[in-house]
Design a protein around this motif. Sequence first.
Motif, PDB file in Angstrom:
ATOM      1  N   UNK A  10      -6.921   9.004  -0.972  1.00 28.82           N
ATOM      2  CA  UNK A  10      -6.126   8.904  -2.194  1.00 28.82           C
ATOM      3  C   UNK A  10      -6.227  10.221  -2.959  1.00 28.82           C
ATOM      4  N   UNK A  11      -5.310  10.424  -3.889  1.00 29.38           N
ATOM      5  CA  UNK A  11      -5.392  11.608  -4.753  1.00 29.38           C
ATOM      6  C   UNK A  11      -6.034  11.271  -6.093  1.00 29.38           C
ATOM      7  N   UNK A  12      -6.527  10.024  -6.226  1.00 29.26           N
ATOM      8  CA  UNK A  12      -7.106   9.587  -7.485  1.00 29.26           C
ATOM      9  C   UNK A  12      -8.408   8.847  -7.245  1.00 29.26           C
ATOM     10  N   UNK A  64      -2.330  -0.639   3.149  1.00 28.91           N
ATOM     11  CA  UNK A  64      -1.596   0.517   3.655  1.00 28.91           C
ATOM     12  C   UNK A  64      -0.390   0.890   2.825  1.00 28.91           C
ATOM     13  N   UNK A  65       0.154  -0.071   2.076  1.00 28.89           N
ATOM     14  CA  UNK A  65       1.333   0.200   1.251  1.00 28.89           C
ATOM     15  C   UNK A  65       1.000   0.285  -0.237  1.00 28.89           C
ATOM     16  N   UNK A  66      -0.284   0.250  -0.594  1.00 27.70           N
ATOM     17  CA  UNK A  66      -0.681   0.332  -2.004  1.00 27.70           C
ATOM     18  C   UNK A  66      -0.307   1.699  -2.571  1.00 27.70           C
ATOM     19  N   UNK A  67       0.108   1.714  -3.837  1.00 26.00           N
ATOM     20  CA  UNK A  67       0.622   2.967  -4.413  1.00 26.00           C
ATOM     21  C   UNK A  67      -0.464   4.033  -4.574  1.00 26.00           C
ATOM     22  N   UNK A  68      -1.736   3.648  -4.563  1.00 25.72           N
ATOM     23  CA  UNK A  68      -2.813   4.633  -4.656  1.00 25.72           C
ATOM     24  C   UNK A  68      -3.204   5.212  -3.304  1.00 25.72           C
ATOM     25  N   UNK A  69      -2.704   4.642  -2.223  1.00 26.13           N
ATOM     26  CA  UNK A  69      -3.138   5.018  -0.880  1.00 26.13           C
ATOM     27  C   UNK A  69      -2.165   6.010  -0.261  1.00 26.13           C
ATOM     28  N   UNK A  70      -2.708   7.168   0.129  1.00 22.30           N
ATOM     29  CA  UNK A  70      -1.894   8.175   0.811  1.00 22.30           C
ATOM     30  C   UNK A  70      -1.958   8.016   2.321  1.00 22.30           C
ATOM     31  N   UNK A  71      -3.112   7.706   2.867  1.00 24.53           N
ATOM     32  CA  UNK A  71      -3.243   7.417   4.287  1.00 24.53           C
ATOM     33  C   UNK A  71      -4.311   6.353   4.467  1.00 24.53           C
ATOM     34  N   UNK A  91      -6.394   6.665  14.354  1.00 29.74           N
ATOM     35  CA  UNK A  91      -4.970   6.969  14.293  1.00 29.74           C
ATOM     36  C   UNK A  91      -4.534   6.785  12.863  1.00 29.74           C
ATOM     37  N   UNK A  92      -4.051   7.825  12.230  1.00 30.51           N
ATOM     38  CA  UNK A  92      -3.757   7.770  10.795  1.00 30.51           C
ATOM     39  C   UNK A  92      -2.519   6.962  10.518  1.00 30.51           C
ATOM     40  N   UNK A  97       3.476   7.850   0.600  1.00 30.38           N
ATOM     41  CA  UNK A  97       3.055   8.535  -0.605  1.00 30.38           C
ATOM     42  C   UNK A  97       2.508   9.915  -0.291  1.00 30.38           C
ATOM     43  N   UNK A  98       2.068  10.130   0.946  1.00 31.42           N
ATOM     44  CA  UNK A  98       1.563  11.421   1.367  1.00 31.42           C
ATOM     45  C   UNK A  98       2.394  11.953   2.497  1.00 31.42           C
TER      46      UNK A  98
END
Length: 271
Positions: A10-12, A64-71, A91-92, A97-98
Amino acid sequence: MVDVEFRVVSDRRDGLLLALGQVVIANGFTLLRQRMLNSDEGVVLVMVVRGPADALLMLEEKLGTHHLVQSFEASPYEPAPSAPAAAPAPVARNNGNGNGHAGQTSAAAAPVAPAGAAGGHAAAPIDTQRVETLLPQLARNYPNILLQLVALERELPPAQREATLRYIGQRVGAWVYKRDFALGGQLPLADSVRRIALPAMRQLVQAELHEDVLKVRNSPFCHRGESGECCHFLRGMLGGLLEGQHGAHVHVVESQCRNTGAETCRFEFES
């Protein structure tokens, strides 16, 4: 119950564990341990959770689809063995979002037998990594999933087809039941077939009910050059749908199949 390790980027940092922990708990899982660290990718949160196997697909989709999750990556969790073992390559999965492409989950490549398989020689092993990578994709694409499944069927070794497709069907059926039907009351088996199995099947194929027999006219799994009944995914999905009401005691049989010359594929139910 299954133990799974999730790795989230995440970025946060602030509020990340609280937000994702709430998702874990809301889907019936327990958070066993967690750690958070900074990396070149961003904030990395690793969570080990425990919960019901039939709810894992839905939890993976929510995380996987949460707005805070990039990968997002997932793999079966096992305590460190006494002897060193090679770790599976992850496997990413990106949710958009990312950077990267949406839709993959990693799992260890250790083979497992599907639920309900008896004995070490009853069914061929399943490639867990391949199955766990595919399931979140099916959740995103549902109900437009039959082309993916037919393609998978063609690629699988013949000895693995029935076990793998039935297992995937069970997982998808359990997920659809929890998503669409879990809030309903307890029903007799015949009513569960009519009110749960039939509507769910009609999202995928042309299905109708005659007395207690569910008939499918256009199963895409027929005529694959093999003898015998071959609608293993549909059979597994029907079992997964009905187990939400009747537990593992429900038994689904494909009594006739177009692959053997019948006019329709017929599924019968016992408990």
